[in-house]
Design a protein around this motif. Structure first.
Motif, PDB file in Angstrom:
ATOM      1  N   PHE A  63       1.038  -1.457  -0.090  1.00 22.36           N
ATOM      2  CA  PHE A  63       0.016   0.036   0.085  1.00 22.36           C
ATOM      3  C   PHE A  63       0.950   1.071   0.025  1.00 22.36           C
ATOM      4  CE2 PHE A  63      -2.031   3.210   2.792  1.00 22.36           C
ATOM      5  CZ  PHE A  63      -3.031   3.483   2.014  1.00 22.36           C
ATOM      6  N   ALA A 106      -9.280   4.907   2.954  1.00 18.48           N
ATOM      7  CA  ALA A 106      -8.050   4.045   2.811  1.00 18.48           C
ATOM      8  C   ALA A 106      -8.192   2.467   2.344  1.00 18.48           C
ATOM      9  CB  ALA A 106      -6.953   4.397   3.743  1.00 18.48           C
ATOM     10  N   VAL A 108      -6.445  -0.552   1.981  1.00 16.34           N
ATOM     11  CA  VAL A 108      -5.025  -1.167   2.233  1.00 16.34           C
ATOM     12  C   VAL A 108      -4.820  -2.476   1.568  1.00 16.34           C
ATOM     13  CG1 VAL A 108      -3.417  -1.470   3.793  1.00 16.34           C
ATOM     14  CG2 VAL A 108      -4.714   0.486   4.211  1.00 16.34           C
ATOM     15  N   CYS A 112       1.851  -1.739   4.806  1.00 14.13           N
ATOM     16  CA  CYS A 112       1.560  -0.394   5.296  1.00 14.13           C
ATOM     17  C   CYS A 112       2.718  -0.188   6.370  1.00 14.13           C
ATOM     18  CB  CYS A 112       0.254  -0.081   5.515  1.00 14.13           C
ATOM     19  SG  CYS A 112      -0.089   1.830   6.109  1.00 14.13           S
ATOM     20  N   VAL A 120      -3.267   5.887   6.806  1.00  7.31           N
ATOM     21  CA  VAL A 120      -4.171   4.981   7.627  1.00  7.31           C
ATOM     22  C   VAL A 120      -4.831   6.024   8.675  1.00  7.31           C
ATOM     23  CG1 VAL A 120      -4.572   3.178   9.158  1.00  7.31           C
ATOM     24  CG2 VAL A 120      -3.574   2.901   6.846  1.00  7.31           C
ATOM     25  N   ALA A 128      -9.320  -2.975   4.479  1.00  8.72           N
ATOM     26  CA  ALA A 128      -7.944  -3.709   4.372  1.00  8.72           C
ATOM     27  C   ALA A 128      -8.400  -5.117   3.624  1.00  8.72           C
ATOM     28  CB  ALA A 128      -7.311  -3.677   5.447  1.00  8.72           C
ATOM     29  N   ALA A 132      -3.394  -7.787   4.345  1.00 12.06           N
ATOM     30  CA  ALA A 132      -2.503  -6.535   4.492  1.00 12.06           C
ATOM     31  C   ALA A 132      -1.915  -6.672   6.082  1.00 12.06           C
ATOM     32  CB  ALA A 132      -3.623  -5.487   4.503  1.00 12.06           C
ATOM     33  N   PHE A 134       0.645  -4.181   9.029  1.00 11.98           N
ATOM     34  CA  PHE A 134       0.943  -2.746   9.328  1.00 11.98           C
ATOM     35  C   PHE A 134       2.140  -2.980  10.279  1.00 11.98           C
ATOM     36  CE2 PHE A 134      -3.609  -3.237   8.504  1.00 11.98           C
ATOM     37  CZ  PHE A 134      -3.942  -2.215   7.880  1.00 11.98           C
TER      38      PHE A 134
END
Length: 228
Positions: A63, A106, A108, A112, A120, A128, A132, A134
């Motif tokens: 992303f 967003a 995703v 990210c 985000v 997402a 995804a 993070f």
């Protein structure tokens, strides 16, 4: 769309404007060119009367993975400008940084990381793909995580956000965990349906009166910024 972009895809699909990071070979990391283009892209979409809602997405497997440190190290003028904006709280990455009053979703699709978390934290709604992830690698490269951490803590309990900030590359948050914490609204499975889900959600929001949507966003976000 009237402007041309090298690092972004900016287009309109019905009442929905799309701002898509387009540096897939670099994990969609922000180089100096993308930083310049983001400000213009957000402003163009916000000024387009036919756009009611904006979806922010990324091409490729990621992303958004934050600042392209390697490229910025070779562009000292851009590095100095980014440092100045950071110190003066004048970032121009996200819709909220640029004063966008239209709802922003967003979407995703993959990793990210780092400065990508701005997008985000500053989105009004986050969905997402099930695949995804993070993470916040700042501390692993000798940097402090500040703006992203503060903004994410407004959406989530603080402990999981601090855990990411403290553990750096060693901590990856899954889409399902982000959903449980309230960071993500929907987890889309199969992942290939993410953009269709974002378009559908955006079209539902776009049916509401534009002035009221803008008023809701301005009121809530400004109040959040003022609240300790």
């Amino acid at each position: 769309m009237s402007m041309t972009y090298e690092t972004l895809v900016v287009e309109r699909r019905g009442p929905v404007g799309w701002l898509v990071f387009d540096r897939p070979d670099a994990g969609n990391a922000m180089n100096a060119q993308m930083m310049r283009e983001l400000e213009g892209a957000w402003q163009e979409l916000d000024a387009d009367g036919d756009v009611r809602v904006i979806v922010n997405a990324g091409n490729g497997d990621a992303f958004q993975t934050g600042v392209d440190v390697a490229q910025m190290s070779r562009d000292l003028d851009a590095l100095r400008e980014q440092s100045r904006r950071t110190k003066r709280f004048e970032l121009r990455f996200t819709g909220w940084h640029n004063g966008v009053t239209k709802p922003v979703i967003a979407a995703v699709n993959g990793v990210c990381a780092g400065g990508g978390l701005h997008f985000v934290a500053d989105a009004d709604v986050v969905i997402a793909a099930a695949t995804a992830t993070f993470l916040d690698p700042h501390v692993s490269v000798g940097q402090a995580s500040v703006y992203e951490t503060i903004a994410l803590a407004k959406k989530s309990p603080m402990e999981p956000v601090l855990r990411m900030a403290f553990l750096g590359r060693a901590e990856r948050m899954s889409a399902s965990r982000a959903y449980a914490l309230g960071i993500v609204r929907d987890v889309i499975d199969p992942p290939g349906q993410l953009r269709a889900a974002a378009q559908n959600l955006a079209e539902l929001i776009a049916r509401q009166p534009a002035d009221e949507l803008a008023a809701i966003k301005r009121t809530l976000w400004h109040q959040l910024e003022r609240t300790p």
